[in-house]
Structures are given as structure tokens and as C-alpha cells.
Design a protein around this motif. Structure first.
Motif, mmCIF file in Angstrom:
data_model
loop_
_atom_site.group_PDB
_atom_site.id
_atom_site.type_symbol
_atom_site.label_atom_id
_atom_site.label_comp_id
_atom_site.label_asym_id
_atom_site.label_seq_id
_atom_site.Cartn_x
_atom_site.Cartn_y
_atom_site.Cartn_z
ATOM 1 N N GLN A 1 4.522 -6.673 -3.599
ATOM 2 C CA GLN A 1 4.226 -7.527 -2.348
ATOM 3 C C GLN A 1 2.787 -6.826 -2.158
ATOM 4 O OE1 GLN A 1 6.963 -7.784 1.291
ATOM 5 N NE2 GLN A 1 5.524 -6.476 2.122
ATOM 6 N N GLU A 2 2.423 -5.866 -2.238
ATOM 7 C CA GLU A 2 1.183 -5.392 -1.352
ATOM 8 C C GLU A 2 1.122 -3.618 -2.736
ATOM 9 O OE1 GLU A 2 0.712 -5.696 3.299
ATOM 10 O OE2 GLU A 2 1.913 -3.427 2.304
ATOM 11 N N VAL A 3 -0.640 -3.835 -2.859
ATOM 12 C CA VAL A 3 -1.129 -2.709 -3.823
ATOM 13 C C VAL A 3 -2.670 -2.774 -3.799
ATOM 14 C CG1 VAL A 3 -1.817 -4.973 -5.362
ATOM 15 C CG2 VAL A 3 -1.100 -2.767 -6.610
ATOM 16 N N VAL A 4 -2.871 -0.921 -3.600
ATOM 17 C CA VAL A 4 -4.654 -1.274 -3.993
ATOM 18 C C VAL A 4 -4.404 0.116 -5.274
ATOM 19 C CG1 VAL A 4 -3.967 1.041 -2.434
ATOM 20 C CG2 VAL A 4 -5.648 0.164 -2.188
ATOM 21 N N ALA A 5 -5.587 -0.416 -5.682
ATOM 22 C CA ALA A 5 -6.273 1.104 -6.814
ATOM 23 C C ALA A 5 -7.038 1.231 -6.011
ATOM 24 C CB ALA A 5 -6.434 -0.550 -8.006
ATOM 25 N N ALA A 6 -6.985 2.860 -6.778
ATOM 26 C CA ALA A 6 -7.874 4.131 -6.501
ATOM 27 C C ALA A 6 -8.769 4.717 -7.506
ATOM 28 C CB ALA A 6 -7.895 4.549 -5.535
ATOM 29 N N GLY A 7 -9.291 5.159 -7.479
ATOM 30 C CA GLY A 7 -9.406 6.849 -8.779
ATOM 31 C C GLY A 7 -9.140 8.088 -8.100
ATOM 32 N N ILE A 8 -8.764 8.920 -9.045
ATOM 33 C CA ILE A 8 -8.061 10.156 -8.438
ATOM 34 C C ILE A 8 -8.597 10.657 -9.370
ATOM 35 C CG2 ILE A 8 -6.277 9.625 -7.329
ATOM 36 C CD1 ILE A 8 -4.690 10.043 -9.988
ATOM 37 N N ALA B 1 13.406 -6.445 -4.809
ATOM 38 C CA ALA B 1 12.328 -6.786 -6.068
ATOM 39 C C ALA B 1 12.812 -5.137 -6.644
ATOM 40 C CB ALA B 1 10.872 -7.187 -5.586
ATOM 41 N N LYS B 2 12.297 -5.384 -8.016
ATOM 42 C CA LYS B 2 12.889 -3.759 -8.962
ATOM 43 C C LYS B 2 12.026 -3.465 -9.778
ATOM 44 C CE LYS B 2 17.192 -3.066 -8.028
ATOM 45 N NZ LYS B 2 18.946 -2.197 -8.590
#
Length: 568
Positions: free
Chosen positions: A482-489, A508-509
Motif C-alpha cells: 500500500q505504501e513504501v519509502v526507501a532510505a539509506g541507513i 495482504a501478506k
């Protein structure tokens, strides 16, 4: 390169490449609408409607009262209200008084509010009753001299106006009673009074401010963006030119984007009044309420943000509602996933396109065509009339040719005057008339622009530059996401590593292993997220922009705590 403006060759004949703008203030749009259509409905709010005559007369009463308590030309007056008739009336009332509007987020807590009031130097604030205790507490530390109080119930129809206070008490646990005396004022009392004399001022449209619009503050302290009457009038005119099929006085605009966000303010408060259309206001976004409102009020224009469209698409009963009135939607605030665009157009039969802009540009600079081809999915579109744009090298400052990634920079009459009391920040952002956006992108041969990411959001892993948006686009196409955000750690070996924060659709699974297998089919190995975190929700600003930095900060804090524990 920028002088060629290749995008102009793609403009349909209905959209002029150059516009001329009236030498007028923003508030003159209300004068014209009320003169031409005095009995036309300007606002629909939770079952009650208000004419242009009422909005205009009410704004003049507010202006007269503000001048009576000492507000003059250039004085800042804050508005701390949700989307309500009071917000529209207050906005134009402040401008008629000669003041400068300071839009303030009603969700601000005392520390945030105190900072903005101190920074802006606002002399007065118009606030919702439940916010009165918060405003009163910070008042002694600021330049605030007056609080004008209003309540949701004040503009509700019978019997909602009698029932709402009980709902409000149950929801917020407080009842606020303010007397109209001293430095405390009631908007209902102000509107009962006859309109007094209003002093008129001479305006320099290019220099005099209409608005101090604070940036979101997702990185560092919020900055006050100085927007002049010219900035706002020109951007509204550009927007109107882009929406060339709309008809003056006949459109209905859904006002669910908060007015303290520059996009909601321009497209609803200004553009609607400019064209004497009707605005349908919702004080906050709720998917079911919004769907019911669309079915009943039949809006034709629906400016929004991706999270709003996603919220509607994921409502389990969306197919039970008739959304066919929606003709045009321009999405702003953050990147619009291609899948969301396609699904929303299928459901409504209308057009949803991505636009682009910043608080610093009043706010829009680019958009895709609504009714004309080509519409390029994944692109922010073409620069608007009178707007120039280019891609600048982050290393040399030179303009780059099509296809090369650099910083998007823009130039036009909608570009801010600068940052309030921040000459150094202004000098870093405005270079030779160009606004440096802080966004990385590229332009193709035809003149379509693409955002790859914020400079500050770019992930550098193992020496590779990775753009979160590309990863997010792939994951949004997965049927469970549904929603997603990508980031650098932080990563001791690669410098940074890619992490994806995922919210799944109801019911959903999907496992981390399945998502990893899926992304490897669509992304180079170095771009594939190494870590997935499934969450019930993602932190967002009030307008729905996902707070990527907050997620990273949470992980940084965890790493520090784990490191400290390991040392022990």
C-alpha cells in the motif's frame, strides 16, 4: 539550452506560452467574484453553503476589525485553522487589512507554534477554539497581541451546530469558553458588527508580501518563504491556463488538501475565487467522508497528494461510490506512483497527472497535460507558461544537456522573493534569478522533466548513487504494497545500505524473502533493499508527505543505543 525551451513545441494551441498578469492584489479576485456573482455559492461546508456576497462582506468586517486593533500594512497575522469557511474569510480579511497571512499548522504543538510566531513576528492569530489554551500559553514569549477565536460549530447548519460541541468534547476532552474582551476576540462577534471604514494602501505587486508560507521543516528549522502578490497571482493564472477546459463559475473544487500547505492554499483559496467557482471544504482527510462527499457534491476538480489518492483507492467500499464527476486532478506534494495514477483514472474516469513545485514557487512550476498527449508516466511534466527550467551540474554549476542528472532549477514570476530574515539561505537558494530546488532530475529531448530524488535523500552505497524513488516505484507495483519509502541507513562496509519501510494493504501478506525476490527482477543488485521493515503506518506531515528522515533518525537512534549497550 534553457533559452530554447523545447517543451513549448508540445503545448496545445489552447495553452499560451506567455501570459500577462493583472497589476492587482490577491484580494481583488474576491472583489471581482462577489461583484459578478454575488449570490453564487462560494463555499459548501458540511451541509451549509455561503455566497460570494457573504464571504466578501465577512472578509471586509474582519479587515475593518483588524485595522481597529492595530493591524496595518505589512503586519503579519497568523491563521491556525483547518479547512473551514472561517479560514477563507480570515485569509482575505487579512489581505484587505493590508496584512500578510502566516498560515500555521493546527497540529503544531507549543514549541513549534512558538518558533513560528517568534520568527514571523505575527501580531495577531485567528485560531480554532480548542487551540486557544495552546496559543495562550506561548503568547507571552512572542509578539502576539491578539487572539481571535472561532469554532467549527459557528458555521455549521442546524442541528449540527448544536451537536458538534458534544462530539468535540468527546474527541478532545476539553470545552473552551472565551469571552469577547481585552486581547481575546470572537469571530462570531466580529461578523455581527457593521463594516467600519477600511484604510486602503498602495501596493507594489512585485515587492509587497501577501503570504509568509513556512516550509515543512522536515530538514532543520522551518523557513518563512516570502511570497508576493505577484507570485500568487501569476501562479494562479498559470494554473488556470493549464486547466483550459474548465468553465468560469461552473466548476466545483474539492478542498481536502490543508490550506496551511501552499498547494491547497493556491489551488482552492485563490484559484477557486479567481474563477468564481465553488469550493467544497473538508476539515481533514478521511477516506469514507471524502468518498461520500464526492458522490453527493459532485466536484469536478480534485487537487490532492499521492497519500490521499492511495487512501481512497484502498478503501474497501470505493466501488460503492459514484466518483464520475471528477474530471481533473493534479497531484502534488510528493512523487505520484504510476500504479496509483492508472488505478485512480480507471475508478473515476477522470484524469490524474503529476505536477511539481515547491513552497518557494507559489507552488507549481511543472505539470503533465491533463487532456492532451503525450502524457508521460513517471514524469513531472513540462514547465508552465512563463516558467523556465534547466538541469544544473551539482559540481560545476553549468547547465547540463538532456539525459544527464543534475539539480533542477527554475525561473519565473512565481519564484519567491526570498526567505524571511534569512539572507544567507536566500543567497544559497537564489542564483542569478534561478531557484535551486534541491531536487535531482533530468530532462529529455522533448522537454519533459523527471525527478530522481532529493539531493539529501540520495543513497550512496558501495560508491553507487541510488535514488529512493526508483526503488519505491518498483515496490508500489507489488500487489500487496500500500505504501513504501526507501532510505539509506549507515552500513560499516557499504557506507549506506538500502532499507525499505513497507505498509501492506488490508488483508495482504508477503514476506521479506518474497519482496527481495520480486525487487531483484526489476532492479540492479546494488539497488535492492537489504532490509525490509513492515509497519502499520508511516510517519507523515499533515499534507501526507512521508517523513523519510524521521524513519532514518529512528534507526540511527536504535543503532546508537545498541552500540552503547554493546560497549557496556
Amino acid at each position: 539550452m534553457s533559452e530554447e525551451k523545447p517543451w513549448l513545441k508540445l503545448y496545445p494551441k489552447e495553452i499560451p506560452s506567455e501570459l500577462s498578469y493583472p497589476e492587482q492584489t490577491v484580494q481583488e479576485y474576491l472583489v471581482k467574484a462577489a461583484t459578478e456573482f454575488p449570490e453564487k455559492k462560494a463555499i459548501h461546508f458540511m451541509g451549509k453553503e455561503f455566497t460570494y456576497r457573504f464571504v466578501y462582506d465577512s472578509a471586509l468586517k474582519v479587515a475593518s476589525y483588524l485595522q481597529g486593533i492595530g493591524i496595518g500594512k505589512g503586519d503579519r497575522v497568523a491563521i491556525m485553522l483547518p479547512n473551514t469557511p472561517q479560514s477563507v474569510i480570515s485569509y482575505y480579511g487579512i489581505l484587505f487589512a493590508g496584512g500578510v497571512v502566516v498560515q500555521t499548522n493546527p497540529l503544531y504543538m507549543e514549541r513549534e507554534l512558538e518558533y513560528q510566531m517568534k520568527d514571523s513576528g505575527a501580531k495577531a492569530i485567528i485560531a480554532m477554539d480548542i487551540l486557544f489554551p495552546r496559543v495562550s500559553k506561548i503568547m507571552p514569549q512572542t509578539d502576539l497581541q491578539h487572539i481571535i477565536v472561532t469554532a467549527i460549530k459557528d458555521f455549521l447548519p442546524f442541528p449540527k451546530n448544536l451537536i458538534y460541541p458534544f462530539i468535540q468534547k468527546k474527541q478532545y476532552g476539553i470545552t473552551v469558553n472565551v469571552k469577547h474582551e481585552g486581547h481575546h476576540h470572537l469571530l462570531t462577534e466580529i461578523l455581527k458588527r457593521p463594516t467600519g471604514e477600511i484604510k486602503e494602501y498602495e501596493f507594489n505587486f512585485d515587492e509587497d508580501l501577501a503570504l509568509l508560507q513556512y516550509t515543512g521543516g522536515t530538514t532543520g528549522f522551518p523557513k518563512g518563504v516570502m511570497l508576493t502578490h505577484r507570485n500568487l497571482v501569476s501562479n494562479a493564472a498559470m494554473c488556470n491556463a493549464w486547466l483550459y477546459k474548465t468553465k468560469r463559475g461552473e466548476e466545483v473544487i474539492l478542498g481536502v488538501l490543508p490550506f496551511f500547505h501552499v498547494y491547497g492554499m493556491t489551488t482552492v483559496i485563490i484559484l477557486t475565487v479567481m474563477e468564481a467557482n465553488k469550493m467544497v471544504l473538508l476539515p481533514k482527510f478521511d477516506a469514507e467522508t471524502t468518498l461520500k462527499t464526492i458522490q453527493k457534491q459532485r466536484p469536478t476538480l480534485f487537487p490532492g497528494a499521492p497519500t490521499i489518492y492511495i487512501g481512497l483507492l484502498n478503501h474497501p467500499k470505493i466501488n460503492d461510490y459514484d466518483l464520475s464527476s471528477i474530471d481533473s486532478c493534479i497531484s502534488g506534494s510528493s512523487a505520484l506512483p504510476v500504479e496509483v495514477q492508472q488505478k485512480f483514472e480507471e475508478v473515476t474516469g477522470g484524469k490524474l497527472v503529476e505536477g511539481y513545485g515547491l513552497t518557494e514557487t507559489s507552488p507549481v512550476t511543472h505539470a503533465n497535460f491533463l487532456w492532451d498527449e503525450p502524457r508521460i508516466k513517471g514524469s513531472i511534466g513540462l514547465p508552465w507558461p512563463n516558467t523556465d527550467a534547466a538541469i544544473m551540474s551539482t559540481e560545476t554549476g553549468e547547465f547540463l544537456p538532456p539525459g544527464e542528472v543534475g539539480e533542477i532549477c527554475v525561473k519565473g514570476p512565481q519564484v519567491m522573493k526570498g526567505y524571511w530574515n534569512r539572507p544567507e539561505d536566500t543567497a544559497q537558494t537564489l542564483k542569478d534569478g534561478w531557484l535551486l530546488t534541491g531536487d535531482l532530475g533530468h530532462m529529455d529531448e522533448k522537454g519533459y522533466f523527471y525527478v530522481v530524488d532529493r539531493k539529501k535523500d540520495m543513497i550512496i552505497a558501495g560508491g553507487f548513487n541510488i535514488y529512493p524513488r526508483e526503488i519505491e516505484e518498483v515496490l508500489y507495483e507489488h500487489e500487496a504494497v500500500q505504501e513504501v519509502v526507501a532510505a539509506g541507513i549507515p552500513d560499516p562496509y557499504r557506507g549506506e545500505t538500502v532499507k525499505a519501510y513497507v505498509v501492506l494493504k488490508d488483508g495482504a501478506k508477503v514476506t521479506e524473502e518474497e519482496l527481495n525476490k520480486y525487487t531483484r527482477k526489476h532492479l540492479a543488485a546494488y539497488k535492492v533493499p537489504r532490509i525490509y521493515e513492515f509497519r502499520a503506518e508511516l510517519p507523515k506531515t499533515a499534507v501526507g508527505k512521508i517523513l523519510r528522515r524521521k524513519l532514518v533518525e529512528e534507526d540511527m537512534k536504535k543503532l546508537e543505543e545498541e552500540s552503547t549497550e554493546a560497549v557496556k
